[in-house]
Structures are given as structure tokens and as C-alpha cells.
Design an enzyme around this catalytic site. Sequence first.
Site, PDB file in Angstrom:
ATOM      1  N   LYS A 185       5.249   0.520  -3.460  1.00 51.40           N
ATOM      2  CA  LYS A 185       4.165   1.974  -3.735  1.00 51.40           C
ATOM      3  C   LYS A 185       4.920   2.200  -5.084  1.00 51.40           C
ATOM      4  O   LYS A 185       5.969   2.348  -4.855  1.00 51.40           O
ATOM      5  CB  LYS A 185       4.577   2.684  -2.651  1.00 51.40           C
ATOM      6  CG  LYS A 185       4.651   1.887  -0.958  1.00 51.40           C
ATOM      7  CD  LYS A 185       2.199   2.287  -0.753  1.00 51.40           C
ATOM      8  CE  LYS A 185       2.090   1.103   0.479  1.00 51.40           C
ATOM      9  NZ  LYS A 185       0.878   1.539   0.709  1.00 51.40           N
ATOM     10  N   LYS A 211       3.109  -7.864  -3.355  1.00 53.27           N
ATOM     11  CA  LYS A 211       1.825  -7.238  -2.312  1.00 53.27           C
ATOM     12  C   LYS A 211       1.481  -5.748  -3.606  1.00 53.27           C
ATOM     13  O   LYS A 211       1.025  -4.768  -3.817  1.00 53.27           O
ATOM     14  CB  LYS A 211       1.146  -7.077  -1.707  1.00 53.27           C
ATOM     15  CG  LYS A 211      -0.017  -6.971  -1.528  1.00 53.27           C
ATOM     16  CD  LYS A 211      -0.121  -6.869   0.332  1.00 53.27           C
ATOM     17  CE  LYS A 211      -1.934  -6.562   0.673  1.00 53.27           C
ATOM     18  NZ  LYS A 211      -1.886  -4.901   0.027  1.00 53.27           N
ATOM     19  N   ASP A 213      -1.563  -3.125  -3.209  1.00 56.94           N
ATOM     20  CA  ASP A 213      -2.549  -2.655  -2.518  1.00 56.94           C
ATOM     21  C   ASP A 213      -4.321  -2.691  -2.956  1.00 56.94           C
ATOM     22  O   ASP A 213      -4.045  -3.114  -4.067  1.00 56.94           O
ATOM     23  CB  ASP A 213      -2.117  -1.082  -2.717  1.00 56.94           C
ATOM     24  CG  ASP A 213      -2.180  -1.015  -1.257  1.00 56.94           C
ATOM     25  OD1 ASP A 213      -2.546  -1.306  -0.441  1.00 56.94           O
ATOM     26  OD2 ASP A 213      -1.488   0.223  -0.841  1.00 56.94           O
ATOM     27  N   GLU A 214      -4.311  -2.121  -2.532  1.00 55.78           N
ATOM     28  CA  GLU A 214      -6.472  -2.792  -1.856  1.00 55.78           C
ATOM     29  C   GLU A 214      -6.807  -1.454  -3.522  1.00 55.78           C
ATOM     30  O   GLU A 214      -8.302  -2.841  -4.067  1.00 55.78           O
ATOM     31  CB  GLU A 214      -6.917  -2.191  -0.647  1.00 55.78           C
ATOM     32  CG  GLU A 214      -6.977  -1.095   0.024  1.00 55.78           C
ATOM     33  CD  GLU A 214      -6.187   0.649  -0.668  1.00 55.78           C
ATOM     34  OE1 GLU A 214      -4.824  -0.538  -0.301  1.00 55.78           O
ATOM     35  OE2 GLU A 214      -5.715   1.430  -0.074  1.00 55.78           O
ATOM     36  N   HIS A 303      -7.345  -8.618   1.883  1.00 55.77           N
ATOM     37  CA  HIS A 303      -6.916  -7.135   2.685  1.00 55.77           C
ATOM     38  C   HIS A 303      -8.040  -6.364   2.835  1.00 55.77           C
ATOM     39  O   HIS A 303      -9.118  -6.812   2.280  1.00 55.77           O
ATOM     40  CB  HIS A 303      -6.502  -6.407   0.983  1.00 55.77           C
ATOM     41  CG  HIS A 303      -5.905  -4.855   2.017  1.00 55.77           C
ATOM     42  ND1 HIS A 303      -4.571  -4.281   1.517  1.00 55.77           N
ATOM     43  CD2 HIS A 303      -6.462  -4.032   2.743  1.00 55.77           C
ATOM     44  CE1 HIS A 303      -4.270  -3.599   1.951  1.00 55.77           C
ATOM     45  NE2 HIS A 303      -5.986  -2.989   2.571  1.00 55.77           N
ATOM     46  N   LYS A 343       1.295   1.952  12.556  1.00 59.70           N
ATOM     47  CA  LYS A 343       0.868   3.013  12.066  1.00 59.70           C
ATOM     48  C   LYS A 343       0.051   3.307  12.044  1.00 59.70           C
ATOM     49  O   LYS A 343      -1.419   3.769  12.900  1.00 59.70           O
ATOM     50  CB  LYS A 343       1.807   3.597  11.151  1.00 59.70           C
ATOM     51  CG  LYS A 343       0.931   3.186   9.190  1.00 59.70           C
ATOM     52  CD  LYS A 343       0.837   3.699   8.056  1.00 59.70           C
ATOM     53  CE  LYS A 343       0.023   2.975   6.837  1.00 59.70           C
ATOM     54  NZ  LYS A 343       0.406   3.442   6.125  1.00 59.70           N
TER      55      LYS A 343
END
Lengths: 494, 144
Positions: A185, A211, A213-214, A303, A343
Site C-alpha cells: 500500500k 502482493k 494489488d488488483e 484476486h 472488513k
Amino acid sequence: MDSNGSGQITDAAERYKSGVIPYKKMGYWDADYVPKETDVIALFRLTPQPGVEPDEAAAAVAGESSTATWTVVWTDRLTAAELYRAKAYRVDLVPNTGPGTNNEAQYFAYIAYDLDLFEEGSIANLTASIIGNVFGFKAVKALRLEDMRLPVAYLKTFQGPATGIIVERERLDKFGRPILGATVKPKLGLSGRNYGRVVYEALKGGLDFTKDDENINSQPFMHWRDRFLYSMEAVNRASATTGEIKGHYLNVTAGTMEAMYERAEFAKSLGSVIVMIDLVIGYTAIQSMAKWARDNSMILHLHRAGHGTYTRQKNHGINFRVISKWMRMAGVDHIHAGTIVGKLEGDPNMVQGFYDILREPHNEMNLERGIFFDQPWASLKKVMPVASGGIHAGQMHQLIHYLGEDVVLQFGGGTIGHPMGVQAGATANRVALEAMIMARNEGRDYLNEGPQILDEAAKTCSPLRAALDTWKDITFNYASTDTPDFVPTTTGSI
Amino acid sequence: MITNPTGRITQGQFSFLPDLTDEQISAQIKWALAHDWAVSIEYTDDPHPRNTYWEMFGLPMFDLKDPAAILMEINEARKTFPNHYIRVMAFNSTRGVESPAMSFIVNRPPNEPGFGLVREEGQGREIRYSFHSYATDKPEGERY
């Protein structure tokens, strides 16, 4: 008019007279039908239009997802039409819907399809029938594909996971505990050089995987080659300083298959153990990448980007358990399947049902977990589920209790948002994990003693202490939208 | 000196925790035996991340069901190879698994030199990486 007990017109001349007749009369409903071992069975949640009987609506779904069109066609008579017609054979009122409740009537409709309706090894072909025209069909107000029973004969035509849980663990040399990961991130905006820094710190600190992200592919701020090169420098530096195999899911998602193969080949040439793709690339592209991964000794991470558009609403779309089945057949090694405590959407029973489908050699019918059929998996390898989204070290006991050992626990914010830095965040997670596995193996009641076990471990690990203090009160308690419709006894109700 | 947060090689299930006591090792053995897994002891002086085959300190103990007896074997291994890496493994023979189910380190050399990262630069910024185990600069049997 001659008809059998199920309402089908039995006189051939009458049956094939030009015009429009109800689907039931055309032969798409057969209450006496006993599915063959080789049949594909689909279970739909059906909301008929007002005035449409549930068995007619089920017959319509069977018709539109197999051979029928809106009117009688004489060309049916050139075929073994009886065999090719899907048969709706059972409709059950969904508990807590219909008269006397606040919900409009919904039905579970069971439909059987002969194996010859489907091409071997093709999710695209299977889904073109089962979720093709039928979801836009006017006779049904809403339609959801809840579950499928795939016959062993059909499963055997699919490759299945390129690597599988067992071989993945052997390649990584990691046994007896969940795998730890984190998504880098911010997911967009970092340069390649800065991106690799996060990868290095997280892996050195104790994570097994990081990883992409998508939605990180090849944007103006970081082209894919830069990301791959800097990430692999970070992975290898981290391996050297820990003595462990490490990996970074390099997202090879791109606009064309040619571009995806090019990126995957480059990842391979750099020695990556794993690449990743997004669900939005489509079923055929996923199967192609699974074949590539098997051929190149690569772990394939998926993902599930986009699934929420059709899995979340209870009355329309596809249940994620069906996507789980298709993805095990299509051949991915990892798939995000829910966290229970994090979440993102996920009723505990439902999520555990997804995990069972991905990981077990055989699923028993388990209505509480939303599994409607016994499903043998014909030795297709097991898919490693990934728990990701809003989880942190303080939940370690719950995560292990609900999700078990064969899972990747991904703490993105829970690693990178740590007050002492990325490396400390990773260490906190690793220490929490090892302490909890040790306690579990020692026979302690780790679910109830979890917070105490973490406190004990934090005595010799200040990063864990800081993590527990930072996120101690963070929970995501919202009602799930997707819950089981299941009544333990015939007289009870939810 | 290795620069990761533990200062040592972090392979296995429990490398981020303080060294296991005999009592803690016994508890883990009981977990393995309760699942009908065979416990095995392996040692090496080359803990390269891709050195899969450490030396076996005897065969996996398929028929030994007594945790105390297994702990004795582990301590025997530690006595024999005090400066080697020693790991305890457990093998699950269930169909569909047939693979290790546990692996944790129970002995290490006092000084862990770790690995150097060797880079071979190629065209287009491509780099081939390999790990060099500092300990293997010395011949087998004379390391640590």
C-alpha cells in the site's frame, strides 16, 4: 390433450405444433426425474414473476439454460431432444419467504443437465449454458445460482490447481502454520524503487509473501517491468537475510493474453515463485494462465476482483461458493475467500463453506454452511484460500480458529500501518502467528485464551505490543447480507 | 551476523520465538503423535533456503509413540551435532497430503553467518540471483 404426470405433452404431433406452449409442457419439468451420477446439477434461487407458478418458472430456467427458445421448433425432432433438455425436478420454498412472511416467495429450484451438453475442460462453455441467457429472462424476477454438483466424469476433464496446497508448501518449505502475506500500500502511485522498499521490509520482517494489488498493472507512475525488477531484488535480498523462500505476487493482468504471457515469462526469468491474475480477465484467460503456471512450475494467485458485483445480493447473481468451484476446476492455486473477522462481507458459516469447497477432497452436504450437494473432488488439487481485508495481529486466535492452517493470512494495513514501520509490522504478525500455533499445538484453549497468549508473546516482542495497542478495539461488526437459508427441522423457522 | 529482526535464520514454525525448552518440544511432539504423524530428526551445516534434503538422524520414527523417547533422540542428535542446524519434522501419510505437516528448528550453531546475495547482471537490467551460504566456504564437517 395427452400429458404425463409432470405436465409434458406426450403426443408428438401435438407437442411440436407451431406456436408457444409453456416450458413445463415442452418437457423441461419432470418431478419424477432421478439425476444420473454423470449429470451436472444446478441449484437456483428463483423469484418468479407475479402469477408464474414456481415449477413453470423452474422449467423456463431449465429450458433457457439448455435447448429451448421461446417458441416450438420442429428441428428439435432431428435430435435426441429428450436427452438434451435440462430437467427441473424439484422446487422448495425458501424458508422465511412467501405467504405469512415479509419477503416475497423465493424457491430453490433443482435442475439436472446431461453431461453431453458440455464441452470438456471449458468453464466458458459450462457457464455459457448455466449463467447464459437465463439471468435476463423475463419469466423470472430474480435468479441466483446457489450451488452446483459437478460429476466426477466432468471434473476429470479439468486440470485443476496448477500447484495445489501440498506442493506449494513443499516448494516454499513452510509447514504447519498459515502462510503470511501483505498487499503493498498505497496500491497506486508508488514508483518501482519505492514499491520494492515495502516488499523488502515486509519480507525481511517475517512475512512469507507480499502482493501486488488488483489494479496495479502498468501505469504511468510505474511500468510493469520496473515493478517486477525492483520487487524481485527485494524478494531475493529478503531471502538472503532470512534463509527462507520468499515471494511477491507479481500481477500479470493485462489487456491481452499476449501481454500476460510476456509478463509471466519475465517473472519466471527473474526467479519468481508466484504470479497473480485478476478474476476480471475472464474464465478462459484464467484457464490459460493455469496451464501456463503448471507448465512453468509457478504458483498462480487469483484476486477475486469484481466478484462483489454478482455474489453479494441474495436474490440475484451467483453465490461465491459456485465461483469457488469453478476456480478450483479452472486451476488457480490461491483465491481470496473471506476473513470472517475483517472488513469485507462474510457470514462465518458461508465463508467456512467456501473454504471447505476449496480445500477438502470431498464435500458432504452441509446446509448450515450453504453446501447443498455431496461433491467429490476427483483428486483435483486443493486451492489455498486467502484471507485479506481489515485483519490484524490481535485477531490471530480467531483467524486460526475459523480458517485453519491451510490459508494465507494477509495483513496489508496491519503490516504497513504499524506505528514502528513495515518491518516491525511484519514481525508483529509473524510472532503472533507462531505463538498462537505453538499454543494450539500445546492443547491450550487458544480461542478463549487468545488475548492472553498474545500478551505473553508481546513481552519479548515490542512490535507485537505496539500492534496490539494500536488495533485493540478494531472490529467490523456489520450484519452479513449473504446468510444461509436453512431450517434445522421441518417445523422450525429462522 | 544476519540482519533480520531475529538475527538468525528464520526457517521453520517457531524461529521468531525464544528457543524451545524440552517441555515445549515435548508438547509439539504430542501434537504430532495425536495426529498419527511420524516424527523425524534432520540436521545440516548448509541451511541454504533451497537445501531440501538435510541429513536424516535415523529414519522417521514411525513406530515410536512415546514423546519422552522421541525427545531423547532429539537430545542425542543435539549432543552429536551441537553446532549444526537440527530440525524436527512430522510426516502426514494421509492420502491427498503425504507431505510434512510440521517443521521446526531445535538446534543452531552459536554463530549464524547467513547468506550473501550474488547478482549476475544481464541485458535489459535483468538480474539472475543466487544465494551464497558463507558457511559452505569451508568444507563439509569443518563448518561452524
